[in-house]
Design a protein around this motif. Structure first.
Motif, PDB file in Angstrom:
ATOM      1  N   ASP A  91       0.934  -1.156   0.024  1.00  0.00           N
ATOM      2  CA  ASP A  91       0.006  -0.037   0.068  1.00  0.00           C
ATOM      3  C   ASP A  91       1.005   1.067   0.153  1.00  0.00           C
ATOM      4  OD1 ASP A  91      -2.253  -1.451  -0.521  1.00  0.00           O
ATOM      5  OD2 ASP A  91      -2.626  -1.298   2.179  1.00  0.00           O
ATOM      6  N   ASP A  92       1.929   1.119   0.697  1.00  0.00           N
ATOM      7  CA  ASP A  92       2.506   2.197   0.820  1.00  0.00           C
ATOM      8  C   ASP A  92       3.770   2.074   0.292  1.00  0.00           C
ATOM      9  OD1 ASP A  92       1.242   3.572   2.885  1.00  0.00           O
ATOM     10  OD2 ASP A  92       1.869   2.628   4.222  1.00  0.00           O
ATOM     11  N   VAL A  93       4.467   1.526  -0.986  1.00  0.00           N
ATOM     12  CA  VAL A  93       4.666   1.786  -2.267  1.00  0.00           C
ATOM     13  C   VAL A  93       4.788   2.794  -3.124  1.00  0.00           C
ATOM     14  CG1 VAL A  93       6.289   0.110  -4.060  1.00  0.00           C
ATOM     15  CG2 VAL A  93       5.466  -0.877  -1.352  1.00  0.00           C
ATOM     16  N   ASP A  94       5.726   3.325  -3.794  1.00  0.00           N
ATOM     17  CA  ASP A  94       5.689   4.097  -4.179  1.00  0.00           C
ATOM     18  C   ASP A  94       5.276   3.620  -5.895  1.00  0.00           C
ATOM     19  OD1 ASP A  94       6.745   5.807  -7.027  1.00  0.00           O
ATOM     20  OD2 ASP A  94       7.441   7.149  -5.921  1.00  0.00           O
ATOM     21  N   LEU A  95       4.886   3.609  -6.545  1.00  0.00           N
ATOM     22  CA  LEU A  95       3.804   2.780  -8.237  1.00  0.00           C
ATOM     23  C   LEU A  95       5.165   2.792  -9.414  1.00  0.00           C
ATOM     24  CD1 LEU A  95       0.393   3.260  -8.187  1.00  0.00           C
ATOM     25  CD2 LEU A  95       1.339   1.210  -7.070  1.00  0.00           C
ATOM     26  N   ALA A  96       5.656   4.090  -9.047  1.00  0.00           N
ATOM     27  CA  ALA A  96       6.916   4.480 -10.458  1.00  0.00           C
ATOM     28  C   ALA A  96       7.387   3.617 -10.343  1.00  0.00           C
ATOM     29  CB  ALA A  96       6.327   5.707 -10.236  1.00  0.00           C
ATOM     30  N   ALA A  97       8.073   3.470  -9.138  1.00  0.00           N
ATOM     31  CA  ALA A  97       9.318   3.232  -8.536  1.00  0.00           C
ATOM     32  C   ALA A  97       9.473   0.997  -8.809  1.00  0.00           C
ATOM     33  CB  ALA A  97      10.177   3.432  -6.768  1.00  0.00           C
ATOM     34  N   SER A  98       7.915   1.308  -8.416  1.00  0.00           N
ATOM     35  CA  SER A  98       7.907  -0.413  -8.448  1.00  0.00           C
ATOM     36  C   SER A  98       7.454  -0.974  -9.588  1.00  0.00           C
ATOM     37  CB  SER A  98       6.306  -0.869  -8.160  1.00  0.00           C
ATOM     38  OG  SER A  98       5.563  -0.840  -8.185  1.00  0.00           O
ATOM     39  N   GLY A  99       7.703  -0.154 -10.571  1.00  0.00           N
ATOM     40  CA  GLY A  99       7.282  -0.889 -11.849  1.00  0.00           C
ATOM     41  C   GLY A  99       6.513  -0.978 -13.024  1.00  0.00           C
ATOM     42  N   GLY A 149       2.940   5.481 -18.306  1.00  0.00           N
ATOM     43  CA  GLY A 149       1.583   5.215 -19.565  1.00  0.00           C
ATOM     44  C   GLY A 149       0.322   4.382 -18.723  1.00  0.00           C
ATOM     45  N   ASP A 150       0.777   3.549 -17.483  1.00  0.00           N
ATOM     46  CA  ASP A 150       0.193   3.373 -16.914  1.00  0.00           C
ATOM     47  C   ASP A 150      -0.729   4.265 -15.728  1.00  0.00           C
ATOM     48  OD1 ASP A 150      -0.616   0.823 -18.714  1.00  0.00           O
ATOM     49  OD2 ASP A 150       0.427   0.185 -17.491  1.00  0.00           O
ATOM     50  N   LEU A 151       0.057   5.234 -15.087  1.00  0.00           N
ATOM     51  CA  LEU A 151      -0.045   5.606 -14.581  1.00  0.00           C
ATOM     52  C   LEU A 151      -1.320   6.830 -13.960  1.00  0.00           C
ATOM     53  CD1 LEU A 151       3.207   6.349 -12.109  1.00  0.00           C
ATOM     54  CD2 LEU A 151       1.272   5.070 -11.656  1.00  0.00           C
ATOM     55  N   VAL A 152      -1.141   7.344 -15.649  1.00  0.00           N
ATOM     56  CA  VAL A 152      -2.260   8.650 -16.379  1.00  0.00           C
ATOM     57  C   VAL A 152      -3.008   7.666 -16.672  1.00  0.00           C
ATOM     58  CG1 VAL A 152      -2.478   9.795 -18.607  1.00  0.00           C
ATOM     59  CG2 VAL A 152      -0.237   9.508 -17.316  1.00  0.00           C
ATOM     60  N   ARG A 153      -3.497   6.274 -17.401  1.00  0.00           N
ATOM     61  CA  ARG A 153      -4.573   5.061 -17.548  1.00  0.00           C
ATOM     62  C   ARG A 153      -5.251   5.063 -15.941  1.00  0.00           C
ATOM     63  NH1 ARG A 153      -1.379   3.890 -21.540  1.00  0.00           N
ATOM     64  NH2 ARG A 153      -1.042   2.078 -21.209  1.00  0.00           N
ATOM     65  N   LEU A 154      -4.534   5.001 -15.425  1.00  0.00           N
ATOM     66  CA  LEU A 154      -5.000   5.027 -13.667  1.00  0.00           C
ATOM     67  C   LEU A 154      -5.760   5.814 -12.693  1.00  0.00           C
ATOM     68  CD1 LEU A 154      -5.260   3.484 -11.048  1.00  0.00           C
ATOM     69  CD2 LEU A 154      -3.154   4.438 -10.329  1.00  0.00           C
TER      70      LEU A 154
END
Length: 82
Positions: free
Chosen positions: A23-31, A35-40
């Motif tokens: 839950d507290d892991v940086d999504l970008a740093a986790s792989g 583009g998927d972050l923008v879609r999220l």
């Protein structure tokens, strides 16, 4: 599974990523890619009815961040921002 995790499953096409990232892991740093972050962000806006500004996006780094944001903004929207 949280709504944000369900959206991550939809984005990645697998439960593996959503099941393993904390839950507290940086999504970008986790792989997850940018583009998927923008879609999220777009999915959160569309499915959960909250608006996410560019400024908000800078602060949304983890699943917990997204969940807090949605909870806070859903309540504010439901009460007219009061």
């Amino acid at each position: 599974m949280s709504t944000i995790r369900e959206l991550l499953v939809e984005l990645t096409g697998t439960t593996e990523y959503a099941d393993t990232v904390g839950d507290d892991v940086d999504l970008a740093a986790s792989g997850i890619d940018s583009g998927d972050l923008v879609r999220l962000v777009l999915l959160v806006e569309q499915r959960l009815g909250v608006e996410i500004t560019a400024e908000d996006m800078e602060r949304l780094r983890t699943i917990a961040d997204y969940e807090r944001f949605v909870a806070e903004h859903s309540v504010a929207g439901a009460t007219g921002g009061a």
